[in-house]
Design a protein around this motif. Structure first.
Motif: not given
Length: 340
Positions: A102-107, A132-133, A162-170
């Protein structure tokens, strides 16, 4: 799995990605490679399973492999290496899978070397509504759409496209910088892909003669006429620098100022082009393709934008530490080619 907790919204650095691997939030069919985690992203690897399909698709409410059954032409086993032909579309299962807390998305985005050989790739997830999302809480496998455009390519299990970037929050967008094109940089200002070249082995580094695949470009008056259907490698007019506590993504410009596409590979890691990473002055390499009409490109013309975002914390290593094919770069072909 427990929720991922961070006090600061932002892109996850390498040490956080390694923690997710350690807890099983990121898994793989085979052991992870020692160099697979980048300063602010994770390289993804092909498995041995690939399908030739007759059309691209989004899975919608279905699983990717259920949707593949509607469009499959034949199945490929990549274990011995396979050539993916230009002009065709493939879907490959990746070795990595996710259980996002919870709290993580990836692109996802293509790796630099993928874009520089004009291979169009997009990540797919089960029940995914966009390419990609990766949605918060996603649990399941990852797939990659692969569409070579100019060159046919040789791939095998473990090939990284390809590569994956993970993002917390906004995280806030810190700034946006315009990127211009350099058409006065020297005797050779760019390269155009040769239409009837051979196969590029994507795991063979410095192993191809660039003259077999590329035509050098010399321009007059700082102008270049882009022909529809052709693929170009150009350089940015200014150096690109990514602060050590930030990451950036190159995004297309508004089509109202030019009907062309720039830069398949959009991620720039922290430390790219910075003094601290011993690589000041790195240019951004631009992969350029026009649409249906010829387009006259001028020196300095704005062709893309860099969007900067913060990291949740400074990465434990920076881009270019320990060596890189693209740090300190000017106009440069992908790592698959020997020097011009």
């Amino acid at each position: 799995m427990s929720a991922f907790i961070t006090a600061t919204p932002g892109i996850l650095p390498c040490q956080s990605i390694e923690s997710l691997i350690a807890t099983g939030a990121i898994r793989s069919q085979t052991p992870f490679d020692a160099d697979q985690v980048q300063p602010a992203s994770l390289d993804l690897r092909l498995s041995d399973t690939c399908w030739r399909v007759r059309a691209s698709f989004l899975p919608g409410s279905r699983k990717v492999e259920d949707r593949i059954a509607d469009v499959v032409m034949h199945t490929l086993d990549l274990s011995g290496g396979e050539v993916l032909e230009k002009g065709c579309v493939y879907i490959a299962r990746l070795q990595e899978s996710l259980t996002l807390p919870k709290g993580l998305i990836a692109r996802a985005n293509p790796k630099s070397s993928t874009g520089r050989v004009d291979v169009f790739v997009r990540l797919l997830t089960d029940q995914g509504a966009s390419f990609d999302d990766v949605a918060e809480g996603y649990e399941g496998p990852l797939y990659l759409e692969i569409a070579p455009q100019t060159f046919s390519i040789l791939v095998r299990p473990g090939t990284r496209l390809n590569q994956l970037r993970l993002k917390a929050g906004e995280p806030p967008r810190l700034e946006t910088r315009s990127v211009g094109v350099d058409l006065q940089g020297g005797d050779i200002v760019g390269f155009r892909g040769r239409r009837h070249a051979g196969v590029i082995d994507l795991d063979r580094i410095d192993g191809h003669d660039p003259r077999d695949f590329w035509e050098p470009l010399n321009v007059r008056r700082g102008e270049l006429l882009l022909d529809p259907g052709e693929f170009y490698i150009l350089a940015s007019s200014d150096a690109v620098e990514i602060p050590v506590d930030q990451a950036a993504e190159m995004t297309p410009i508004d089509p109202s100022v030019g009907e062309f596409r720039v830069h398949y590979a959009g991620f720039f890691d922290p430390g790219f082009g910075t003094d601290e990473a011993h690589g000041a002055g790195s240019k951004g390499v631009l992969e350029v393709r026009t649409h249906d009409t010829p387009f006259l490109l001028e020196h300095g013309q704005i062709v893309a934008r860099l969007v900067y975002e913060p990291l949740t914390e400074r990465p434990s290593r920076l881009y270019g530490e320990g060596g890189s094919h693209y740090q300190r770069q000017g106009l440069k072909l992908s790592k698959h080619f020997r020097s011009w």
